[in-house]
Design a protein around this motif. Structure first.
Motif, short mmCIF file in Angstrom:
data_model
loop_
_atom_site.label_atom_id
_atom_site.label_comp_id
_atom_site.label_asym_id
_atom_site.label_seq_id
_atom_site.Cartn_x
_atom_site.Cartn_y
_atom_site.Cartn_z
N ARG A 1 0.85 -1.19 0.00
CA ARG A 1 0.00 0.00 0.00
C ARG A 1 0.88 1.24 0.00
N LEU A 2 0.42 2.26 -0.75
CA LEU A 2 1.07 3.57 -0.78
C LEU A 2 0.14 4.57 -0.13
N LEU A 3 0.61 5.22 0.92
CA LEU A 3 -0.14 6.30 1.56
C LEU A 3 0.52 7.61 1.14
N ASP B 1 -3.26 18.73 5.12
CA ASP B 1 -4.44 18.38 5.91
C ASP B 1 -4.53 16.86 5.88
N GLU B 2 -4.07 16.21 6.96
CA GLU B 2 -3.97 14.75 6.98
C GLU B 2 -5.30 14.04 6.73
N SER B 3 -6.42 14.74 6.94
CA SER B 3 -7.71 14.10 6.66
C SER B 3 -7.93 13.91 5.16
N ASN B 4 -7.11 14.57 4.33
CA ASN B 4 -7.20 14.45 2.88
C ASN B 4 -6.17 13.47 2.31
N LEU C 1 1.97 17.85 -0.72
CA LEU C 1 2.31 16.53 -0.20
C LEU C 1 3.35 16.71 0.91
N THR C 2 3.13 16.11 2.07
CA THR C 2 4.11 16.24 3.16
C THR C 2 4.91 14.96 3.36
N GLY C 3 4.44 13.85 2.79
CA GLY C 3 5.20 12.62 2.91
C GLY C 3 4.50 11.45 2.25
N ILE C 4 5.24 10.37 2.12
CA ILE C 4 4.68 9.12 1.61
C ILE C 4 5.07 7.98 2.54
N VAL C 5 4.23 6.96 2.56
CA VAL C 5 4.48 5.77 3.36
C VAL C 5 4.20 4.56 2.48
#
Length: 163
Positions: free
Chosen positions: A94-96, A101-104, A130-134
């Protein structure tokens, strides 16, 4: 059999066993199992990142927690190119994508053997920067009610650093 023949056979067996042990040691030394790394790239900057957390797929309570988070310099003009190794891509992952706005934030799950690379825009007209990817490596777990759910057993994290 004579005593001399038995003695020679014992010596041959002992030497063969020792030789097999030394050969096994020589073949496996220096090949310590390394953790998979993901790679991210944007506009001339590239980063390889090991797992933030990596758990035993059979026992999710047995984890190695390096808590390593990569950082990648980004801007609005150039997307991020994410590459995962085959060891991740051959399993469900999975890619997050995390936004200001983390709710988005968004989540995309890839089936085994379908994707090893993804292009990720650094801005979204509705979500912002974009602030980051996981990246999460998934496994199936059964809850107390007997229902199956996917759960991450490994996770890689990259923070977007805006210039």
């Amino acid at each position: 059999m004579t005593r001399w023949v038995r003695w020679v056979l014992v010596v041959v067996v002992v030497l063969a066993s020792a030789g097999a042990g030394v050969a096994a040691w020589a073949l496996t030394r220096g090949s310590a199992e390394t953790m998979p790394e993901i790679s991210v790239y944007s506009h001339g900057h590239s980063v390889r990142v090991g797992p933030y957390v990596y758990c035993n797929v059979v026992n999710l309570n047995e984890c190695q927690k390096s808590q390593t988070q990569g950082e990648l310099a980004v801007d609005a003009r150039y997307p991020i190119q994410l590459s995962v190794p085959a060891s991740i891509g051959r399993a469900p992952w999975r890619l997050l994508q995390v936004y200001e706005d983390e709710s988005n934030s968004t989540s995309t799950t890839f089936r085994p053997n379908t994707r090893l690379a993804v292009t990720i825009p650094t801005t979204d007209p509705h979500r912002g920067k974009l602030t980051g990817i996981v990246v999460q490596l998934l496994t199936l777990v059964q809850d107390p009610k007997g229902e199956l759910h996917d759960a991450p057993h490994a996770e890689w994290s990259v923070r977007a650093v805006w210039s």
